[in-house]
Design an enzyme around this catalytic site. Structure first.
Site, PDB file in Angstrom:
ATOM      1  N   GLU A  43      42.345  34.387  36.077  1.00 13.15           N
ATOM      2  CA  GLU A  43      42.594  36.757  35.225  1.00 13.15           C
ATOM      3  C   GLU A  43      43.481  35.759  34.203  1.00 13.15           C
ATOM      4  O   GLU A  43      44.724  36.142  35.144  1.00 13.15           O
ATOM      5  CB  GLU A  43      42.730  37.420  36.379  1.00 13.15           C
ATOM      6  CG  GLU A  43      42.899  38.829  35.845  1.00 13.15           C
ATOM      7  CD  GLU A  43      43.516  39.585  37.217  1.00 13.15           C
ATOM      8  OE1 GLU A  43      43.747  40.543  37.071  1.00 13.15           O
ATOM      9  OE2 GLU A  43      42.291  39.539  38.097  1.00 13.15           O
ATOM     10  N   ASP A  74      45.432  41.813  52.051  1.00 15.73           N
ATOM     11  CA  ASP A  74      44.853  43.551  51.156  1.00 15.73           C
ATOM     12  C   ASP A  74      44.727  43.756  52.703  1.00 15.73           C
ATOM     13  O   ASP A  74      44.836  44.280  53.808  1.00 15.73           O
ATOM     14  CB  ASP A  74      44.222  43.527  50.510  1.00 15.73           C
ATOM     15  CG  ASP A  74      44.215  43.368  49.390  1.00 15.73           C
ATOM     16  OD1 ASP A  74      45.714  43.063  48.806  1.00 15.73           O
ATOM     17  OD2 ASP A  74      43.459  42.813  48.400  1.00 15.73           O
ATOM     18  N   ASP A 123      47.883  50.016  35.797  1.00 17.80           N
ATOM     19  CA  ASP A 123      47.371  49.663  36.006  1.00 17.80           C
ATOM     20  C   ASP A 123      46.092  50.997  36.577  1.00 17.80           C
ATOM     21  O   ASP A 123      46.053  51.831  37.417  1.00 17.80           O
ATOM     22  CB  ASP A 123      46.491  49.429  37.931  1.00 17.80           C
ATOM     23  CG  ASP A 123      46.973  47.955  37.337  1.00 17.80           C
ATOM     24  OD1 ASP A 123      47.019  46.904  36.284  1.00 17.80           O
ATOM     25  OD2 ASP A 123      48.194  46.901  38.615  1.00 17.80           O
ATOM     26  N   HIS A 156      46.124  43.553  30.864  1.00 17.91           N
ATOM     27  CA  HIS A 156      46.594  42.733  31.183  1.00 17.91           C
ATOM     28  C   HIS A 156      46.505  42.629  29.992  1.00 17.91           C
ATOM     29  O   HIS A 156      47.703  41.303  28.484  1.00 17.91           O
ATOM     30  CB  HIS A 156      46.161  41.341  31.738  1.00 17.91           C
ATOM     31  CG  HIS A 156      47.196  41.414  33.083  1.00 17.91           C
ATOM     32  ND1 HIS A 156      45.995  41.211  34.537  1.00 17.91           N
ATOM     33  CD2 HIS A 156      47.744  42.500  33.845  1.00 17.91           C
ATOM     34  CE1 HIS A 156      46.595  41.109  35.466  1.00 17.91           C
ATOM     35  NE2 HIS A 156      47.320  41.921  35.182  1.00 17.91           N
ATOM     36  N   HIS A 168      42.520  40.759  48.006  1.00 10.77           N
ATOM     37  CA  HIS A 168      43.077  39.831  48.479  1.00 10.77           C
ATOM     38  C   HIS A 168      43.032  39.394  49.855  1.00 10.77           C
ATOM     39  O   HIS A 168      42.790  40.007  50.567  1.00 10.77           O
ATOM     40  CB  HIS A 168      44.733  39.842  48.187  1.00 10.77           C
ATOM     41  CG  HIS A 168      44.834  40.250  46.534  1.00 10.77           C
ATOM     42  ND1 HIS A 168      44.529  41.500  46.118  1.00 10.77           N
ATOM     43  CD2 HIS A 168      45.167  39.306  45.672  1.00 10.77           C
ATOM     44  CE1 HIS A 168      45.000  41.225  44.740  1.00 10.77           C
ATOM     45  NE2 HIS A 168      45.308  40.716  43.866  1.00 10.77           N
TER      46      HIS A 168
END
Length: 437
Positions: free
Chosen positions: A230, A102, A307, A269, A99
């Site tokens: 996503e 980030d 995650d 997800h 990102h």
């Protein structure tokens, strides 16, 4: 400067190796089903979890020990880039993803933020000239800052919408400059908390307008990367507009965006949406929309997006089955959108985690390739649906039947004989393949 001192290059040593810092199943040059493992799997390191995640959770503060934490601000951002390419080289991964926030901290203004980005982008560009590792995809973080409390492209505040457009514009320019193979849209706050204060149609229309603008600008600047959506059903919002693959694809078709986007499917997800990982992959595949994968897993006993690094051989085998049936991932890859557990806080745990994920997918690849070669599931499915390849079934699928002809057939009162689905037997066969490789 070396950040992971004492750790050398991770190499393949085979299944009998007792070395925790070696691959047991991932042999990048081994050919499976006509391609090397590296070509099939296209592994990617997620910059955010690997280099910015501090180990906090809803009930605890930071726990991670990282050698770059002695720095602050832009100095820390620069150190992270140095550490990142050291880790990429030692793991020998072909890709990474990030990102925008980030890699560089926000400034007081958008101009200052972009200037910070330009410095780090310049560093990354220089590393890319000599590094094997390339950029799988980049994206914009439009969910962390308080300005996004009401959403990004679906906000009730037009000023925020404009800010998001500027941020994604910069992101597309970044992607082009760094040679990104994809650009991902994850709508972290593109959803609603309550319908009592939400103009649902306006928000959906605005989201579509935003995507069309992005498509137009990518075309304008010559960005050739694949656009990816996503899906995620909830968290942080109660309901996100890209709930699952089927919902996201319906949205794209409704707004004539289906030719510009594919799906980036994340295992965890899928879990949150009440689906299996394989379901989301297959739903995308059969619609020609499977573009890339965020490789992780969730904890079935926890209700949020944990995650975790993928270690479930059933999950990775069935995932690779879908990916192989898809003809691969094209420009996409297997991005480890995963983080070591909060208790795995030492720097070398980053290596143990990635080794575990890479080995698990490598093993899954080999099992899936054998299943496809032997046509195991294809034969089972063909036998189960053979009534649609002859007689009245063939008339149904060929479009010759209608309610009149089907009623006439039913009125013959032929005995209806169903056959067992043999689900337990099929799972036992899968177990055989898992244990034999």
């Amino acid at each position: 400067m070396a950040y992971f001192t004492g750790l050398g290059k991770i190499t393949y040593e085979g299944a009998k190796s007792k070395n925790p810092l070696a691959f047991k199943y991932y042999n990048s040059k081994e050919v499976v089903a006509g391609k090397t493992m590296e070509e099939h799997l296209r592994f990617s390191v997620a910059y955010w979890h690997t280099f910015t995640h501090e180990g906090s959770d809803p009930f605890g503060s930071s726990s991670m020990l990282r050698p770059w934490d002695k720095y602050t601000g832009m100095d820390k951002a620069k150190a992270r880039v140095e550490a990142a390419f050291e880790l990429f080289d030692k793991l020998d991964v072909p890709f990474f993803a990030f990102h925008d926030r980030d890699i560089a901290p926000e400034g007081m203004t958008l101009q200052e933020t972009n200037a910070n980005l330009d410095v780090i982008i310049g560093m990354i560009r220089d590393y890319l000239k000599t590094s094997k590792t390339k950029l799988l995809w980049n994206t914009a973080n439009m969910f962390t800052h308080p300005r996004f409390m009401h959403g990004a492209a679906t906000t009730c505040n037009a000023d925020v919408f404009a800010y998001c457009a500027a941020q994604v514009k910069k992101g597309l320019e970044t992607g082009k400059e760094l040679g990104a193979q994809n650009y991902v849209f994850w709508g972290g706050r593109e959803g609603y908390v309550t319908l009592l204060n939400t103009d649902l149609k306006l928000e959906l229309d605005n989201l579509a307008r935003f995507f069309h603008m992005a498509v137009d600008y990518a075309r304008e600047i010559g960005f050739a990367g694949q656009f990816l959506i996503e899906p995620k059903p909830k968290e942080p919002t109660k309901h996100q507009y890209d709930f699952d693959a089927q919902t996201a694809m319906a949205f794209l078709r409704n707004y004539n965006l289906q030719d510009a986007f594919k799906m980036n499917i994340e295992a965890n997800h899928a879990t949150l949406a009440g689906h299996t990982f394989q379901h989301e992959l297959r739903m995308s595949r059969i619609n020609g929309m499977l573009g890339s994968v965020d490789a992780n897993q969730g904890d079935m006993l926890l209700g949020w997006d944990t995650d975790e690094f993928p270690t479930d051989l059933y999950e990775t085998t069935l995932a690779m089955y879908e990916i192989l049936q898809n003809g691969g991932l094209g420009k996409g890859g297997l991005n480890f959108d995963a983080k070591p557990r909060r208790e795995s806080f030492e720097p070398e745990d980053l290596f143990y985690a990635h080794i575990a994920g890479m080995d698990t997918f490598a093993r899954g690849l080999k099992v899936a390739a054998r299943l496809i070669k032997d046509q195991v599931f294809e034969n089972i499915i063909a036998e189960r649906y053979k009534s649609f390849r002859e007689g009245i079934g063939l008339e149904i699928v060929s479009g010759k039947a209608d309610f009149h002809t089907l009623e006439q057939y039913a009125l013959q009162n032929k005995p209806i004989i169903n056959k067992s689905g043999r689900q337990e037997q099929i799972k036992a066969i899968l177990n055989q393949y898992l244990l034999e490789v």
